[in-house]
Design a protein around this motif. Sequence first.
Motif, PDB file in Angstrom:
ATOM      1  N   GLN A 164       0.821  -1.206   0.000  1.00  0.00           N
ATOM      2  CA  GLN A 164       0.000   0.000   0.000  1.00  0.00           C
ATOM      3  C   GLN A 164       0.862   1.265   0.000  1.00  0.00           C
ATOM      4  O   GLN A 164       0.464   2.299  -0.533  1.00  0.00           O
ATOM      5  N   ALA A 165       2.026   1.162   0.619  1.00  0.00           N
ATOM      6  CA  ALA A 165       2.896   2.338   0.752  1.00  0.00           C
ATOM      7  C   ALA A 165       3.930   2.445  -0.358  1.00  0.00           C
ATOM      8  O   ALA A 165       4.683   3.414  -0.391  1.00  0.00           O
ATOM      9  N   THR A 166       3.962   1.461  -1.263  1.00  0.00           N
ATOM     10  CA  THR A 166       4.973   1.437  -2.316  1.00  0.00           C
ATOM     11  C   THR A 166       4.313   1.631  -3.679  1.00  0.00           C
ATOM     12  O   THR A 166       3.299   0.993  -3.976  1.00  0.00           O
ATOM     13  N   ALA A 167       4.888   2.484  -4.485  1.00  0.00           N
ATOM     14  CA  ALA A 167       4.330   2.737  -5.821  1.00  0.00           C
ATOM     15  C   ALA A 167       4.499   1.505  -6.707  1.00  0.00           C
ATOM     16  O   ALA A 167       5.451   0.730  -6.534  1.00  0.00           O
ATOM     17  N   PRO A 168       3.580   1.282  -7.671  1.00  0.00           N
ATOM     18  CA  PRO A 168       3.722   0.147  -8.586  1.00  0.00           C
ATOM     19  C   PRO A 168       5.014   0.236  -9.393  1.00  0.00           C
ATOM     20  O   PRO A 168       5.453   1.320  -9.774  1.00  0.00           O
ATOM     21  N   VAL A 169       5.604  -0.935  -9.652  1.00  0.00           N
ATOM     22  CA  VAL A 169       6.805  -1.022 -10.477  1.00  0.00           C
ATOM     23  C   VAL A 169       6.549  -2.048 -11.579  1.00  0.00           C
ATOM     24  O   VAL A 169       5.625  -2.865 -11.473  1.00  0.00           O
ATOM     25  N   PRO A 170       7.332  -2.053 -12.643  1.00  0.00           N
ATOM     26  CA  PRO A 170       7.142  -3.063 -13.690  1.00  0.00           C
ATOM     27  C   PRO A 170       7.302  -4.479 -13.140  1.00  0.00           C
ATOM     28  O   PRO A 170       8.136  -4.739 -12.272  1.00  0.00           O
ATOM     29  N   LEU A 171       6.493  -5.388 -13.657  1.00  0.00           N
ATOM     30  CA  LEU A 171       6.533  -6.770 -13.193  1.00  0.00           C
ATOM     31  C   LEU A 171       7.931  -7.361 -13.323  1.00  0.00           C
ATOM     32  O   LEU A 171       8.395  -8.077 -12.432  1.00  0.00           O
ATOM     33  N   ALA A 172       8.617  -7.072 -14.419  1.00  0.00           N
ATOM     34  CA  ALA A 172       9.949  -7.647 -14.645  1.00  0.00           C
ATOM     35  C   ALA A 172      10.949  -7.229 -13.578  1.00  0.00           C
ATOM     36  O   ALA A 172      11.952  -7.912 -13.370  1.00  0.00           O
ATOM     37  N   GLN A 173      10.690  -6.134 -12.864  1.00  0.00           N
ATOM     38  CA  GLN A 173      11.610  -5.681 -11.827  1.00  0.00           C
ATOM     39  C   GLN A 173      11.555  -6.592 -10.604  1.00  0.00           C
ATOM     40  O   GLN A 173      12.558  -6.765  -9.905  1.00  0.00           O
ATOM     41  N   LEU A 174      10.397  -7.180 -10.349  1.00  0.00           N
ATOM     42  CA  LEU A 174      10.234  -8.060  -9.190  1.00  0.00           C
ATOM     43  C   LEU A 174      10.257  -9.534  -9.569  1.00  0.00           C
ATOM     44  O   LEU A 174      10.717 -10.374  -8.776  1.00  0.00           O
ATOM     45  N   VAL A 175       9.755  -9.855 -10.742  1.00  0.00           N
ATOM     46  CA  VAL A 175       9.738 -11.244 -11.226  1.00  0.00           C
ATOM     47  C   VAL A 175      10.303 -11.242 -12.639  1.00  0.00           C
ATOM     48  O   VAL A 175       9.556 -11.071 -13.607  1.00  0.00           O
ATOM     49  N   PRO A 176      11.615 -11.406 -12.802  1.00  0.00           N
ATOM     50  CA  PRO A 176      12.202 -11.376 -14.142  1.00  0.00           C
ATOM     51  C   PRO A 176      11.645 -12.484 -15.026  1.00  0.00           C
ATOM     52  O   PRO A 176      11.311 -13.576 -14.556  1.00  0.00           O
ATOM     53  N   ALA A 177      11.571 -12.174 -16.316  1.00  0.00           N
ATOM     54  CA  ALA A 177      11.022 -13.154 -17.255  1.00  0.00           C
ATOM     55  C   ALA A 177      11.980 -14.319 -17.456  1.00  0.00           C
ATOM     56  O   ALA A 177      11.582 -15.474 -17.463  1.00  0.00           O
ATOM     57  N   GLY A 178      13.284 -14.060 -17.644  1.00  0.00           N
ATOM     58  CA  GLY A 178      14.256 -15.126 -17.827  1.00  0.00           C
ATOM     59  C   GLY A 178      14.235 -15.682 -19.237  1.00  0.00           C
ATOM     60  O   GLY A 178      13.250 -15.555 -19.970  1.00  0.00           O
ATOM     61  N   PRO A 179      15.312 -16.342 -19.630  1.00  0.00           N
ATOM     62  CA  PRO A 179      15.402 -16.882 -20.986  1.00  0.00           C
ATOM     63  C   PRO A 179      14.555 -18.128 -21.185  1.00  0.00           C
ATOM     64  O   PRO A 179      14.137 -18.432 -22.299  1.00  0.00           O
ATOM     65  N   GLY A 180      14.294 -18.893 -20.141  1.00  0.00           N
ATOM     66  CA  GLY A 180      13.493 -20.105 -20.256  1.00  0.00           C
ATOM     67  C   GLY A 180      12.126 -19.911 -19.640  1.00  0.00           C
ATOM     68  O   GLY A 180      11.462 -18.889 -19.843  1.00  0.00           O
ATOM     69  N   ALA A 181      11.702 -20.915 -18.858  1.00  0.00           N
ATOM     70  CA  ALA A 181      10.413 -20.819 -18.177  1.00  0.00           C
ATOM     71  C   ALA A 181      10.450 -19.700 -17.140  1.00  0.00           C
ATOM     72  O   ALA A 181      11.457 -19.509 -16.445  1.00  0.00           O
ATOM     73  N   ALA A 182       9.357 -18.963 -17.055  1.00  0.00           N
ATOM     74  CA  ALA A 182       9.299 -17.844 -16.112  1.00  0.00           C
ATOM     75  C   ALA A 182       9.351 -18.361 -14.683  1.00  0.00           C
ATOM     76  O   ALA A 182       8.713 -19.364 -14.351  1.00  0.00           O
ATOM     77  N   PRO A 183      10.129 -17.697 -13.803  1.00  0.00           N
ATOM     78  CA  PRO A 183      10.201 -18.142 -12.409  1.00  0.00           C
ATOM     79  C   PRO A 183       8.914 -17.807 -11.664  1.00  0.00           C
ATOM     80  O   PRO A 183       8.157 -16.907 -12.056  1.00  0.00           O
ATOM     81  N   ALA A 184       8.678 -18.530 -10.585  1.00  0.00           N
ATOM     82  CA  ALA A 184       7.508 -18.250  -9.752  1.00  0.00           C
ATOM     83  C   ALA A 184       7.799 -17.076  -8.831  1.00  0.00           C
ATOM     84  O   ALA A 184       8.930 -16.916  -8.354  1.00  0.00           O
ATOM     85  N   PRO A 185       6.831 -16.226  -8.559  1.00  0.00           N
ATOM     86  CA  PRO A 185       7.041 -15.162  -7.573  1.00  0.00           C
ATOM     87  C   PRO A 185       7.239 -15.747  -6.187  1.00  0.00           C
ATOM     88  O   PRO A 185       6.744 -16.839  -5.888  1.00  0.00           O
ATOM     89  N   THR A 186       7.951 -15.048  -5.362  1.00  0.00           N
ATOM     90  CA  THR A 186       8.209 -15.508  -4.000  1.00  0.00           C
ATOM     91  C   THR A 186       7.286 -14.788  -3.020  1.00  0.00           C
ATOM     92  O   THR A 186       6.641 -13.785  -3.349  1.00  0.00           O
ATOM     93  N   GLN A 187       7.263 -15.301  -1.787  1.00  0.00           N
ATOM     94  CA  GLN A 187       6.446 -14.663  -0.757  1.00  0.00           C
ATOM     95  C   GLN A 187       6.910 -13.241  -0.473  1.00  0.00           C
ATOM     96  O   GLN A 187       6.121 -12.405  -0.034  1.00  0.00           O
ATOM     97  N   ALA A 188       8.182 -12.966  -0.736  1.00  0.00           N
ATOM     98  CA  ALA A 188       8.720 -11.633  -0.454  1.00  0.00           C
ATOM     99  C   ALA A 188       8.076 -10.561  -1.319  1.00  0.00           C
ATOM    100  O   ALA A 188       8.072  -9.382  -0.944  1.00  0.00           O
ATOM    101  N   VAL A 189       7.549 -10.934  -2.487  1.00  0.00           N
ATOM    102  CA  VAL A 189       6.967  -9.931  -3.386  1.00  0.00           C
ATOM    103  C   VAL A 189       5.455 -10.077  -3.502  1.00  0.00           C
ATOM    104  O   VAL A 189       4.820  -9.309  -4.242  1.00  0.00           O
ATOM    105  N   GLU A 190       4.880 -11.044  -2.806  1.00  0.00           N
ATOM    106  CA  GLU A 190       3.418 -11.179  -2.892  1.00  0.00           C
ATOM    107  C   GLU A 190       2.746  -9.911  -2.372  1.00  0.00           C
ATOM    108  O   GLU A 190       3.204  -9.309  -1.396  1.00  0.00           O
ATOM    109  N   TRP A 191       1.663  -9.527  -3.013  1.00  0.00           N
ATOM    110  CA  TRP A 191       0.854  -8.350  -2.725  1.00  0.00           C
ATOM    111  C   TRP A 191       1.451  -7.057  -3.292  1.00  0.00           C
ATOM    112  O   TRP A 191       0.759  -6.038  -3.300  1.00  0.00           O
ATOM    113  N   ARG A 192       2.689  -7.088  -3.779  1.00  0.00           N
ATOM    114  CA  ARG A 192       3.248  -5.874  -4.362  1.00  0.00           C
ATOM    115  C   ARG A 192       2.479  -5.497  -5.623  1.00  0.00           C
ATOM    116  O   ARG A 192       2.073  -6.336  -6.417  1.00  0.00           O
ATOM    117  N   ARG A 193       2.330  -4.191  -5.837  1.00  0.00           N
ATOM    118  CA  ARG A 193       1.641  -3.701  -7.034  1.00  0.00           C
ATOM    119  C   ARG A 193       2.647  -3.546  -8.174  1.00  0.00           C
ATOM    120  O   ARG A 193       3.740  -3.005  -7.981  1.00  0.00           O
TER     121      ARG A 193
END
Length: 284
Positions: free
Chosen positions: A49-78
């Motif tokens: 709630q206190a953090t401005a939205p950032v691009p998805l790739a900044q928190l969950v990089p796409a990667g060259p192969g299969a996309a990684p799963a988001p972690t609990q550390a970034v859940e709920w981030r906008r």
Amino acid sequence: MRFLFKPAWLAFIVGVVAFAVACYTLLAPWQFRRNAERERDNAAIATSQATAPVPLAQLVPAGPGAAPAPTQAVEWRRVTVHGHYLPADEAVVRLRSILSDPAYEVLTAFRTDDGRTVAVDRGYIRPVENNALPAYPPAPDGEVTLTARIRLDEIDRKQRPPMFTDGHHQLYSVDSHLLSAVIGKPVAPGYLALLSGQPGALGEVPLPDTDAGPFLSYAWQWLTFGVMALFGLGYFIRLEILQRRPEGGAGGGDDGDGAEDGGPEGEPGPGPDPMLERYGKSRF
């Protein structure tokens, strides 16, 4: 103390000790874990709630192969994503409860500019008569930018398979793997919960309650119950010992009538044990 080796007493002791051990090794730790999870989720929601939205790739990089799963550390981030919906690749999640009323949630695939396909929870719709799925607006065509919250995949512990009914794929949990299975395309792990006012948004799924919950209190209650069980065991053992003691005391006769014969020099002997009078003979 030989009575402690009787089957009834052995079963009683084992039951009490097992309960106390469970209180300290299973029940209380379980509630402490739930309290820690609630604190973690509340802190993550407050941070989002206190953090401005950032691009998805900044928190969950796409990667060259299969996309990684988001972690609990970034859940709920906008986050923000740019790309386009895949309206034909969609499913609804059934048997949901939103604000204490039944609902469906709409899960639509979204192709991002970095090449991955993500699941977007567009929000909820209310069922119509007989809990039937109503008509709802389709996802828009063309390029759009979305703002949403990162969420981890849900787990259906009953492992109910998807179904196709009323012209839609229907799931029992918001799970990117299930969406991938029904549309036949790879979908990145996790999903994005769309905020209100975004392109394609339906009813926004509200944030969970952020109160502390009763878990810490329950944990201390289980610890207290464990202590009480052990004290209770000691109390009943002591009571049994008192009930088995001869009524005339340690020096009384075998017939236990020392109280009637009187003590030395005509003085009355010790009276009956009050614990014995109150509780009677042992039932074990």
